[in-house]
Design an enzyme around this catalytic site. Structure first.
Site, PDB file in Angstrom:
ATOM      1  N   PHE A 194      -1.476  -1.978  -7.313  1.00 29.43           N
ATOM      2  CA  PHE A 194      -0.240  -1.289  -7.003  1.00 29.43           C
ATOM      3  C   PHE A 194       0.934  -2.241  -6.757  1.00 29.43           C
ATOM      4  O   PHE A 194       0.803  -3.235  -6.046  1.00 29.43           O
ATOM      5  CB  PHE A 194      -0.478  -0.416  -5.764  1.00 29.43           C
ATOM      6  CG  PHE A 194       0.716   0.362  -5.287  1.00 29.43           C
ATOM      7  CD1 PHE A 194       1.480  -0.084  -4.216  1.00 29.43           C
ATOM      8  CD2 PHE A 194       1.079   1.538  -5.910  1.00 29.43           C
ATOM      9  CE1 PHE A 194       2.567   0.635  -3.770  1.00 29.43           C
ATOM     10  CE2 PHE A 194       2.178   2.263  -5.474  1.00 29.43           C
ATOM     11  CZ  PHE A 194       2.923   1.811  -4.403  1.00 29.43           C
TER      12      PHE A 194
ATOM     13  N   ASN B 139       0.521   1.512   3.788  1.00 30.95           N
ATOM     14  CA  ASN B 139       1.211   2.296   2.782  1.00 30.95           C
ATOM     15  C   ASN B 139       0.091   2.924   1.948  1.00 30.95           C
ATOM     16  O   ASN B 139      -0.240   2.436   0.882  1.00 30.95           O
ATOM     17  CB  ASN B 139       2.105   1.396   1.922  1.00 30.95           C
ATOM     18  CG  ASN B 139       2.789   2.169   0.795  1.00 30.95           C
ATOM     19  OD1 ASN B 139       2.952   3.379   0.876  1.00 30.95           O
ATOM     20  ND2 ASN B 139       3.172   1.472  -0.262  1.00 30.95           N
ATOM     21  N   PRO B 140      -0.525   3.974   2.494  1.00 29.18           N
ATOM     22  CA  PRO B 140      -1.742   4.515   1.883  1.00 29.18           C
ATOM     23  C   PRO B 140      -1.379   5.385   0.696  1.00 29.18           C
ATOM     24  O   PRO B 140      -0.231   5.816   0.573  1.00 29.18           O
ATOM     25  CB  PRO B 140      -2.317   5.366   3.013  1.00 29.18           C
ATOM     26  CG  PRO B 140      -1.090   5.874   3.723  1.00 29.18           C
ATOM     27  CD  PRO B 140      -0.062   4.792   3.617  1.00 29.18           C
TER      28      PRO B 140
END
Lengths: 159, 347
Positions: free
Chosen positions: B131, B240-241
């Site tokens: 990510f 920041n799931p």
């Protein structure tokens, strides 16, 4: 650009950006835009600033991967606009834009304060106060709604 | 509106050739031919910007600008030395420009094309499918750094080593940024993806922060207890799931859908799957008054507040903070004082 609608927002910055306080220990000194020590430059009042961002439509965050990290900062009373795209970090660009703004304001304040500049400031401030009042009201309503929702559970802690 | 366009575009995926054509208006647009003679950087940018526009590649300007800047040793085109753009590119640089821009044709995010990106004052290596850090998350770090609770010397044991735990570290952006700004801090980071664990370790090494960071390959959804056993109580938990709603996944832009790890994005039906898990296990991980800092979807804050009040006695919802675009984006929670073996005190 084909297709994608962009959300360009001018934000008044009441509490979105933390006030300029002395840097926390360990944080590298932000490079000053000029040679002057940061301490000598005028302090920025975030209430007088508006920032422009391009962050796409929709919820932003994880749902978007936009790389346009240019920051446009406007000092409402004087009308000075600073654009910064020196780095690929929005955060750093925002900080640098503010440093540049402080330098420009320094030049402005040191120069003659002509009637034209003063008049312009007055008019902008009046317009800005009006807008701010409207935004504050919206904010108050929103907070009230949120507080209502949070307190909906009987016997819950009051926050 | 943008949502429908992306679905339409994705349905054209089957027409992509190696040049990644997916223009709505025409198909099979080859990449521009490698020029026979010499060209300047500016000319290369113009050729590719036009080509990106013609083939529907988003951010045609930024994309070509970042790629050429990177090739010429700068972060942005604006920070390039005066005159660099009008210089002729070497043969090698021209080929590299063509190679990198061709990758962008397939809608590969620029960050993966140039294999790096900046996060606050750090430059991090990027690699699919790990990510890519978003600008909003920079504010999460700023929020933590300016929180009086996080200041060194605050609270009990002023000189004690502070440790923070990050769940879902990805490329390591948050943890490494915190470590870089707080020399006394130690950090533990976990991620369900081995690729993310590897990349975080690599970035830590590149930045010389590996001595203060431990990275573990753990899925908090499956092994929450393991996470709790990794460390003695920490003063901060940050994440920041994945917080997107499952139903929103299919409308994501190709840059995200095709190249980034979906597990780093999809938070389940209500986007709260991982968040709830983190908050459930937080009391076991945190010291008294320790804080949780979360980045979330703008719809989440009131939902999280309600859910925590109903399901996690030990945690107190402190506040919601907004991001630079004015969207509710960050939740701050605090562990209430607890006396083990006694009834939980209400703060």
């Amino acid at each position: 650009m084909y297709g994608l609608s962009c959300r360009v927002t001018w934000r008044g910055l009441r509490s979105f950006f933390p006030p300029l306080t002395p840097l926390p220990p360990g944080l590298p000194r932000v490079l000053a835009a000029g040679k002057k020590d940061l301490v000598d430059l005028p302090v920025l009042n975030e209430d007088e600033l508006e920032e422009q961002f391009v962050r796409g439509s929709g919820p932003g965050g994880q749902a978007t991967n936009k790389t346009s990290n240019c920051v446009v900062l406007k000092h409402v009373p004087s009308g000075i606009v600073v654009k910064c795209h020196q780095t690929r970090s929005v955060d750093i660009n925002r900080k640098r834009a503010r440093d540049i703004m402080r330098e420009k304001l320094d030049v402005l304040y040191k120069g003659e304060l002509s009637k034209v500049v003063l008049k312009k400031k007055e008019a902008e401030l009046r317009k800005h106060e009006k807008r701010k009042k409207a935004n504050d009201n919206l904010e108050r309503k929103r907070l009230f709604k949120e507080a209502l929702a949070a307190d909906s559970k009987p016997g819950s802690d009051t926050v | 509106m943008a949502v429908n366009l992306w679905s339409f575009r994705d349905s054209l995926k089957c027409f992509q050739g190696i040049w990644g054509c997916h223009g709505v208006r025409r198909c099979s647009v080859p990449a521009p031919a490698l020029p026979a003679g010499r060209i300047t950087a500016r000319q290369a940018v113009d050729v590719w910007k036009r080509h990106f526009e013609e083939t529907g590649v988003t951010e045609p300007d930024s994309s070509s600008h970042y790629i050429i800047a990177h090739l010429l040793g700068a972060k942005t085109i604006e920070s390039l030395e005066q005159g660099k753009l009008t210089e002729f590119l070497s043969r090698e640089k021209t080929e590299q420009m063509w190679q990198l821009c061709t990758r962008r044709l397939s809608r590969m995010p620029v960050q993966y094309v140039i294999e790096e990106w900046d996060f606050r004052d750090l430059t991090l290596k990027m690699r699919p499918p790990v990510f890519i850090p978003r600008p909003e998350t920079e504010e999460l770090v700023e929020l933590m750094l300016t929180d009086p609770e996080m200041k060194p010397g605050a609270g009990v044991g002023a000189d004690a080593q502070r440790t923070c735990l990050e769940v879902g570290c990805g490329s390591g952006a948050i943890s490494l940024s915190l470590l870089n700004s707080m020399p006394q801090l130690k950090a533990i980071a976990v991620d369900q993806s081995q690729d993310a664990v590897d990349l975080t370790r690599e970035n830590a090494l590149r930045l010389g922060l590996q001595d203060r960071l431990q990275v573990y390959h753990i899925d908090v959804l499956k092994d929450a207890e393991t996470v709790a056993s990794l460390c003695s109580p920490v003063s901060a938990l940050v994440s920041n799931p994945p917080y997107l709603f499952s139903e929103d996944m299919s409308s994501l832009e190709p840059e995200i859908l095709r190249f980034e790890d979906h597990a780093a994005l999809d938070g389940g039906k209500d986007g709260l799957k991982v968040i709830k898990k983190i908050l459930t296990v937080a009391p076991q991980i945190l010291t008294n008054h320790g804080r949780v800092y979360l980045e979330v979807d703008p719809r989440h804050p009131p939902l999280i507040r309600r859910w925590v009040e109903a399901n996690v006695e030990e945690m107190h919802y402190v506040e919601t903070r907004h991001d630079i675009t004015g969207r509710p984006r960050f939740c701050v929670l605090q562990k209430k004082m607890s006396n083990k073996g006694h009834k939980l005190d209400q703060d």
